[in-house]
Structures are given as C-alpha cells and as structure tokens.
Enzyme design. Sequence first.
Site, short mmCIF file in Angstrom:
data_model
loop_
_atom_site.label_atom_id
_atom_site.label_comp_id
_atom_site.label_asym_id
_atom_site.label_seq_id
_atom_site.Cartn_x
_atom_site.Cartn_y
_atom_site.Cartn_z
N LYS A 63 0.84 -1.22 0.00
CA LYS A 63 0.00 0.00 0.00
C LYS A 63 0.87 1.26 0.00
CE LYS A 63 -1.95 -1.19 3.93
NZ LYS A 63 -1.24 -2.45 4.26
N ARG A 68 -10.14 0.28 8.72
CA ARG A 68 -9.62 -1.05 9.03
C ARG A 68 -10.60 -1.87 9.86
NH1 ARG A 68 -3.95 0.14 8.73
NH2 ARG A 68 -2.64 -1.51 9.51
N ARG A 103 -0.37 -8.62 13.75
CA ARG A 103 -0.91 -7.70 12.75
C ARG A 103 -1.74 -8.46 11.71
NH1 ARG A 103 4.54 -4.97 11.00
NH2 ARG A 103 3.26 -3.86 9.46
N ARG A 127 12.17 -4.48 5.35
CA ARG A 127 11.79 -3.09 5.04
C ARG A 127 12.60 -2.07 5.85
NH1 ARG A 127 5.68 -1.31 5.41
NH2 ARG A 127 5.84 -2.36 7.42
N ARG A 153 10.90 -0.16 11.33
CA ARG A 153 9.77 0.05 12.23
C ARG A 153 9.83 -0.94 13.38
NH1 ARG A 153 4.52 0.44 8.37
NH2 ARG A 153 3.67 -0.76 10.10
P1 AP5 Z 1 4.87 -1.41 1.98
O1 AP5 Z 1 4.39 -0.81 0.69
O2 AP5 Z 1 5.62 -0.56 2.91
O3 AP5 Z 1 3.67 -2.19 2.71
P2 AP5 Z 1 2.28 -1.66 3.31
O4 AP5 Z 1 1.18 -2.36 2.57
O5 AP5 Z 1 2.25 -0.18 3.33
O6 AP5 Z 1 2.38 -2.34 4.72
P3 AP5 Z 1 2.37 -1.74 6.20
O7 AP5 Z 1 3.19 -2.68 7.02
O8 AP5 Z 1 2.75 -0.31 6.22
O9 AP5 Z 1 0.87 -1.91 6.54
P4 AP5 Z 1 0.24 -2.01 7.92
O10 AP5 Z 1 -1.18 -1.96 7.51
O11 AP5 Z 1 0.63 -3.15 8.73
O12 AP5 Z 1 0.84 -0.75 8.69
P5 AP5 Z 1 0.28 0.69 9.00
O13 AP5 Z 1 1.42 1.62 8.99
O14 AP5 Z 1 -0.90 0.99 8.17
O15 AP5 Z 1 5.77 -2.69 1.57
C1 AP5 Z 1 6.42 -3.49 2.54
C2 AP5 Z 1 7.83 -3.86 2.07
O16 AP5 Z 1 7.76 -4.67 0.88
C3 AP5 Z 1 8.69 -2.65 1.68
O17 AP5 Z 1 10.00 -2.88 2.10
C4 AP5 Z 1 8.60 -2.59 0.15
O18 AP5 Z 1 9.77 -2.05 -0.42
C5 AP5 Z 1 8.38 -4.04 -0.23
N1 AP5 Z 1 7.46 -4.20 -1.35
C6 AP5 Z 1 6.33 -3.47 -1.60
N2 AP5 Z 1 5.72 -3.92 -2.71
C7 AP5 Z 1 6.47 -4.96 -3.16
C8 AP5 Z 1 6.34 -5.86 -4.29
N3 AP5 Z 1 5.30 -5.74 -5.15
N4 AP5 Z 1 7.27 -6.83 -4.46
C9 AP5 Z 1 8.31 -6.92 -3.59
N5 AP5 Z 1 8.50 -6.11 -2.51
C10 AP5 Z 1 7.59 -5.14 -2.30
O19 AP5 Z 1 -0.26 0.51 10.50
C11 AP5 Z 1 0.62 0.32 11.58
C12 AP5 Z 1 -0.15 0.23 12.89
O20 AP5 Z 1 -0.85 1.47 13.13
C13 AP5 Z 1 -1.25 -0.84 12.96
O21 AP5 Z 1 -0.74 -2.09 13.33
C14 AP5 Z 1 -2.19 -0.23 14.02
O22 AP5 Z 1 -1.68 -0.43 15.32
C15 AP5 Z 1 -2.12 1.26 13.71
N6 AP5 Z 1 -3.17 1.68 12.76
C16 AP5 Z 1 -2.96 2.22 11.53
N7 AP5 Z 1 -4.13 2.49 10.92
C17 AP5 Z 1 -5.11 2.11 11.79
C18 AP5 Z 1 -6.54 2.13 11.74
N8 AP5 Z 1 -7.20 2.58 10.65
N9 AP5 Z 1 -7.22 1.66 12.81
C19 AP5 Z 1 -6.58 1.21 13.91
N10 AP5 Z 1 -5.23 1.15 14.02
C20 AP5 Z 1 -4.50 1.61 12.97
ZN ZN Z 2 2.20 1.25 4.94
#
Ligand code: AP5
Ligand code: ZN
Length: 213
Positions: free
Chosen positions: A13, A88, A171, A127, A160
Amino acid sequence: KRLILVGPPGSGKGTQSPIIKDEFCLCHLATGDMLRAAVAAKTPLGVKAKEAMEKGQLVSDDLVVGIINEALEKPSCQKGFILDGFPRTVVQAEKLDEMLERRGVKVDKVLNFAIDDAILEERITGRWIHPASGRSYHTKFAPPKVPGIDDVTGQPLVQRKDDTAAVLKSRLEAFHKQTKPVIDYYGKKRIVANLHAEKPPPEVTAEVKKVLS
Ligand code: AP5
Ligand code: ZN
C-alpha cells in the site's frame, strides 16, 4: 479520485501510494504514518496509540476516525484522496461513510491488495523506511542507492518497531479478523478492485492504473 487502499501488512500500500498520488489525487492519508509521527512527537494521541501499535493491535476506532476527519479538511484533500490503512474495521467504514456524506462526496474505488500471508514476512523484515517522508525501501526488493540512506534526502533509514516476525503475526491476525470484513462491506457496494499484490511493484502499478483509468 477518492480511493481506499486495503491489504495486509507488507502488501504494498505504502509503496504504490506516492505513484497513485502523483497521477490521480494530491492527497495521501496513511493512518499508520500519522500515528507513528504522533508517537515520535509524544503527542497525547501518540501516547495513547503507542502500546497497541507495538503489539501489532489496532488502536481505537475513535482515535483514527478523529485524525481522518481532521485530515480530510486539508485543502489538498478536497478534490480527491488516497486513504492508506483506513478504514480497518467495519465501524471505521461506517464512520467514513458519514464523514463523506456530510461533505457530499463518496468513495470511487477500493483497491484490495490481495496476497498470500506466506510472502509477507520477508517483505516486512527487510523493510527500511525514511520516517519524515514515509518512503520505504527493501534490502532485497527495493534497495536504496546507499545502504541505510534515503535516496532523496541523504538522511538515515530506520526499521519500524512493529516489523518483526513475532509482531507481524498479531498484525495479520488483526487483518483477518477485523479488516477482511471491511472488504466485504465495500464488495456489497460493488466498488472493490482486486489486485495481484504478489507481483513486482511495476506490475502492481500497471494494474492500479488500468483500474483507475
Ligand atoms: P509497503 O508498501 O511498505 O507495505 P504496506 O502495505 O504499506 O504495509 P504496512 O506494514 O505499512 O501496513 P500495515 O497496515 O501493517 O501498517 P500501517 O502503517 O498501516 O511494503 C512493505 C515492504 O515490501 C517494503 O519494504 C517494500 O519495499 C516491499 N514491497 C512493496 N511492494 C512490493 C512488491 N510488489 N514486491 C516486492 N516487494 C515489495 O499501521 C501500523 C499500525 O498502526 C497498525 O498495526 C495499528 O496499530 C495502527 N493503525 C494504523 N491504521 C489504523 C486504523 N485505521 N485503525 C486502527 N489502528 C491503525
Ligand atoms: Zn504502509
């Protein structure tokens, strides 16, 4: 366009967001990035969110609904937006509908980053991010030009705190229990586009562009 990106941790994402932002909207709202900034700055919001985030659990609906409601007021978000990591839970999705209804707009598309769980551990543990911009790299799949250094600013990259194999398990559990129902919620509205998120980034980008054009 008004877009929602949904998918498990590591599904891409945050990687696709800047590209979509440049081409289709001006506004990228990532609740995870906003919460991490609040934790780093030790704001009241950050203090409340820290523990749940480090355990890989969701923070409370009220907290994230509040930050999105505020962020949607930004001038840059008036013509379109990408919501990355929000909603979410079904409660968040219902609240979002209310917020948008009040503003007289609605969601155009939900991009579902569909991917098998088994691929995600390698993506998550490799990452490295640039906290100030949210840019992410991967030691194997998207290495920076100089290891540990952001290509654009020359500043150091960090990992992270929740990017460990153990926290990833929680997660993923939260994703399957609480976020999968959100995909069904939008499925009933017939606005979900399923992506093959296991493909390399440029191929995922091509799929996104096809869906949005
Ligand atoms: P990346 O693109 O960074 O992945 P992402 O989908 O953004 O994954 P996240 O880990 O950021 O999602 P998340 O939902 O767990 O975390 P968030 O920050 O939202 O890609 C990952 C890696 O793979 C990178 O190194 C990239 O280079 C590589 N990559 C990408 N695409 C690739 C491909 N096609 N092929 C190969 N490699 C690839 O949330 C964190 C925390 O915040 C949650 O756990 C929760 O506690 C809180 N939170 C956030 N939003 C909410 C909400 N709405 N409600 C409640 N709690 C929330
Ligand atoms: Zn993300």
